[in-house]
Design an enzyme around this catalytic site. Structure first.
Site, PDB file in Angstrom:
ATOM      1  CG  ASP A  66      46.692  -4.024  -9.552  1.00  0.00           C
ATOM      2  OD1 ASP A  66      46.897  -3.565 -10.228  1.00  0.00           O
ATOM      3  OD2 ASP A  66      46.619  -3.824  -8.652  1.00  0.00           O
TER       4      ASP A  66
ATOM      5  CE  LYS B 271      47.457  -0.247  -7.959  1.00  0.00           C
ATOM      6  NZ  LYS B 271      47.927  -1.592  -7.727  1.00  0.00           N
TER       7      LYS B 271
ATOM      8  CE1 TYR C  83      47.848  -2.038  -2.652  1.00  0.00           C
ATOM      9  CE2 TYR C  83      47.383  -3.156  -4.061  1.00  0.00           C
ATOM     10  CZ  TYR C  83      47.372  -2.267  -3.737  1.00  0.00           C
ATOM     11  OH  TYR C  83      46.238  -1.754  -4.959  1.00  0.00           O
TER      12      TYR C  83
ATOM     13  N   GLY D 216      48.990   0.933 -27.937  1.00  0.00           N
ATOM     14  CA  GLY D 216      48.788   0.065 -28.435  1.00  0.00           C
ATOM     15  C   GLY D 216      49.020  -1.751 -27.824  1.00  0.00           C
ATOM     16  CB  VAL D 217      50.733  -2.362 -24.774  1.00  0.00           C
ATOM     17  CG1 VAL D 217      49.866  -3.675 -23.643  1.00  0.00           C
ATOM     18  CG2 VAL D 217      51.627  -1.550 -24.992  1.00  0.00           C
TER      19      VAL D 217
ATOM     20  N   PRO E  99      44.477  -7.071 -20.531  1.00  0.00           N
ATOM     21  CG  PRO E  99      44.983  -9.524 -19.929  1.00  0.00           C
ATOM     22  CD  PRO E  99      45.017  -8.073 -19.875  1.00  0.00           C
ATOM     23  CB  ALA E 100      38.696  -6.582 -19.506  1.00  0.00           C
ATOM     24  CG  LEU E 101      38.135 -10.023 -14.685  1.00  0.00           C
ATOM     25  CD1 LEU E 101      37.707  -9.037 -13.122  1.00  0.00           C
ATOM     26  CD2 LEU E 101      36.145 -11.154 -14.804  1.00  0.00           C
ATOM     27  N   GLY E 102      41.138  -8.674 -13.467  1.00  0.00           N
ATOM     28  CA  GLY E 102      42.397  -9.748 -13.548  1.00  0.00           C
ATOM     29  C   GLY E 102      42.442  -9.976 -12.070  1.00  0.00           C
ATOM     30  CG  LEU E 103      43.978 -11.949  -7.838  1.00  0.00           C
ATOM     31  CD1 LEU E 103      42.479 -12.064  -7.513  1.00  0.00           C
ATOM     32  CD2 LEU E 103      45.295 -13.121  -7.584  1.00  0.00           C
ATOM     33  N   GLY E 104      43.447  -8.425  -7.809  1.00  0.00           N
ATOM     34  CA  GLY E 104      43.791  -8.097  -7.254  1.00  0.00           C
ATOM     35  C   GLY E 104      44.334  -8.140  -5.761  1.00  0.00           C
TER      36      GLY E 104
ATOM     37  CG  HIS F 145      49.458   3.185  -5.037  1.00  0.00           C
ATOM     38  ND1 HIS F 145      49.984   2.095  -3.820  1.00  0.00           N
ATOM     39  CD2 HIS F 145      48.354   3.076  -4.908  1.00  0.00           C
ATOM     40  CE1 HIS F 145      49.461   1.340  -4.320  1.00  0.00           C
ATOM     41  NE2 HIS F 145      48.525   2.196  -4.157  1.00  0.00           N
TER      42      HIS F 145
END
Length: 294
Positions: free
Chosen positions: A47, A77, A52, A13-14, A17-22, A110
């Site tokens: 993300d 991750k 990283y 249910g959360v 957004p369909a597009l993000g920044l990696g 990860h």
């Protein structure tokens, strides 16, 4: 089609957004400005990952931004070095401290660590505990094969909300995507634009493919925008990476057009079936178990 970044409802249910920044391979000294630029341009999904080594810089950008924390969907991750139940719980605390936030939106394992899948299961059970406690809003995995997904789901109590896998026009992973869909798991695409892709010994780039460049000409868009639209039209969540302000803005300007079903199928047909980058099954604690500093 929507003129704004659509929200995808996860299996618990959360909404994400369909597009993000990696921020994979974004140097720490470049990460804060990149995230601030993304938030300024309308991105609301960021993300990162412990491996990283830029969680602190992501957190700094969130703190400095004028966007309310409740509007920003933050993913990180846990790395394979911290798999196991107690060690994963500790790693989560370290990540939250670096990010400077009290609740995480999405926490992913990860890699699957097939050489010691018991530790993978234990780490996921730690994620389930954190979810039950409300310290994270959704949990999931990354790079899990269909077989590994089946085993993990059979041995744990909560179906992952997300499986983040490599997907781009030259490596579309239909079997993995179908497995995700069969379990109600969102496919989230890493390396969604493809970058420089090694195929059959030659450096090739999906952004230079004639099918994609022709569509870019048709819609007066860049090849990268066409590829990102392909992800959105498939219903994937995509996290393109950039530290360049103009490219970050460009990658987000994809909500004013849509590809036709035939055009989506034409891009699907570009699949080579050949992975770019290491096979996740090749990673183990001996060759990739580097420590994550506090």
């Amino acid at each position: 089609m929507t003129a704004t970044n659509p929200l995808i409802t996860l299996n618990n249910g959360v909404q994400i957004p369909a597009l993000g920044l990696g921020v994979y391979q974004s140097a720490p000294e470049e990460t804060t400005d990149a995230v601030l630029t993304a938030l300024h341009n309308g991105y609301r999904l960021i993300d990162t990952a412990a491996a990283y080594f830029n969680e602190r810089e992501v957190g700094e950008a969130i703190a400095r931004s004028d966007v309310d924390r409740s509007e920003i969907f933050v993913t990180t991750k846990v790395w394979i070095s911290d798999y196991g139940y107690d060690s994963a719980l500790r790693a989560f605390d370290v990540s939250l401290r670096k990010l400077g936030i009290e609740q995480l939106d999405l926490w992913l394992l990860h890699q699957p660590l097939p050489s010691d899948f018991e530790k993978t299961i234990a780490a996921y059970k730690a994620a389930e505990k954190l979810l039950a406690e409300g310290r994270v809003r959704a949990i999931g995995v990354s790079n899990q094969t269909p077989k590994q997904l089946d085993e993990l789901i059979s041995r744990t109590g909560i179906v992952p909300a997300v499986n983040q896998i490599q997907v781009h026009p030259y490596y579309t992973q239909p079997e993995w995507r179908a497995a995700n869909e069969s379990h109600g798991i969102l496919t989230q695409s890493w390396s969604p634009i493809g970058g420089s892709y090694v195929y059959r010994g030659a450096d090739t780039n999906p952004l230079e493919d004639p099918v994609i460049t022709a569509l870019a000409d048709k819609y007066a868009k860049t090849p990268a925008q066409v590829v990102l639209r392909w992800h959105l039209d498939h219903g994937f969540c995509a996290i393109p990476k950039s530290v360049k302000a103009h490219r970050i803005a460009e990658n987000f300007d994809v909500f004013d057009f849509a590809l036709t079903p035939d055009e989506v199928a034409a891009i699907d047909a570009l699949d080579t079936g050949v992975r770019g980058g290491p096979d996740p099954d090749s990673l183990d604690l001996e060759n990739a178990g580097f420590p994550i500093p506090d």
